[in-house]
Design an enzyme around this catalytic site. Sequence first.
Site, PDB file in Angstrom:
ATOM      1  CB  THR A 171      45.160  42.208  45.025  1.00  0.00           C
ATOM      2  OG1 THR A 171      44.593  40.934  45.358  1.00  0.00           O
ATOM      3  CG2 THR A 171      44.087  43.270  45.170  1.00  0.00           C
ATOM      4  CB  SER A 217      44.960  37.008  52.417  1.00  0.00           C
ATOM      5  OG  SER A 217      45.418  38.338  52.571  1.00  0.00           O
ATOM      6  CG  HIS A 277      39.397  45.069  47.095  1.00  0.00           C
ATOM      7  ND1 HIS A 277      40.662  44.875  46.618  1.00  0.00           N
ATOM      8  CD2 HIS A 277      39.480  44.859  48.432  1.00  0.00           C
ATOM      9  CE1 HIS A 277      41.480  44.586  47.612  1.00  0.00           C
ATOM     10  NE2 HIS A 277      40.779  44.553  48.735  1.00  0.00           N
ATOM     11  CE  LYS A 282      40.098  39.094  44.634  1.00  0.00           C
ATOM     12  NZ  LYS A 282      39.857  40.437  45.182  1.00  0.00           N
ATOM     13  CE1 TYR A 328      45.640  43.959  48.398  1.00  0.00           C
ATOM     14  CE2 TYR A 328      46.286  42.606  50.277  1.00  0.00           C
ATOM     15  CZ  TYR A 328      45.302  43.201  49.509  1.00  0.00           C
ATOM     16  OH  TYR A 328      43.986  43.043  49.855  1.00  0.00           O
TER      17      TYR A 328
END
Length: 354
Positions: free
Chosen positions: A155, A107, A252, A228, A129
């Site tokens: 994402t 992440s 999510h 994603k 992100y």
Amino acid sequence: MASMHSLDDFERAAEERMASDAWDFVSGGSGRELTVAANRTALDRVRIVPRVLAGSTEPAMTVSLLGSPADLPLATAPMAYQRWFHPDGELAVARAAAAHGVPFVLSMMGSRTIEEVTETGATTWLQLYWLRDREVTLDLVRRAEAAGVAALMLTVDLPVMARRLRDLRRGLTVPGHLSAVNLPPGDQGSVPGGGPLRAESETLFDGSLSFDDVAWLRSRTSLPLVVKGVLAPEDAVRAAEAGVDAVVVSNHGGRQLDGAVATATALPAVRQALGDRCAVLMDGGIRHGADVLKALALGADAVLVGRPVLWGLGVGGAPGVREVLGLLRTELEETMILAGCKDVGAARGLKVVA
């Protein structure tokens, strides 16, 4: 861990061991958590039509994911601040993933650096992100390339942080010893959750992300690019047109739009719309090797496994995660044998009914 015979056993043990705020953050979803429950319900409703006389009791479970070999059709999902659940955090999960020959997805909000993770030897993908400062995003991409990251995963289902009631009621904050170590010091925020944390996520992330931005990122790197957070077939097609190498059918984990369609329900239409234009992965509710087989039969090339990985991490660090992945391996192998599948290709050809 000798008494752990299923992922449900790990869930119960993790709830006993984790601090209550950490447990709520791992387990909770947005709103009334309807989509969290729907992900499981949808998988439970899928029934496999097994084949017989397959002539094999040693199914081949290896696949190629984004150009890298994997011993199982799965990867660990990107999850923030894993040192919250064990001191080794992302390093423990990466080592366990490497031991089972599956990719580890780091992440962007991870608590270990990109370089530390790739040094474990795990096939590493970096989740991103979309930051308000595009140059910071690009700097992360360049670091990932230099460190040997094998793919990028953007994402796209977080234009705004959904209200997560468990976190709101707690006024959730992250323990002071944790930070998003891959971001510049001025950009490090708390774990996105809800309430006071929601404002921090809105400061950090750019909710105006569009397909043009995906195409821009595609033009800036040669690494495989995954999007994603896709549920609509039309969005999957547009992502493919923007040049992505894979999409993840994901809601999510039920932590964004409460009431969104379950991923197992959305998956077949996405696969049909894309054909073989790019790879299709799925996450949400994977709790048994049979769930992996169902996802393959519904059209996925592989799955991402999220919460159970954190259960294993909280229970026993790297050995706990290895055991979680080992259970999935054992269950998938048995399910493939019983369903008459010699390999993952045969699994994808299985018929299922709801």
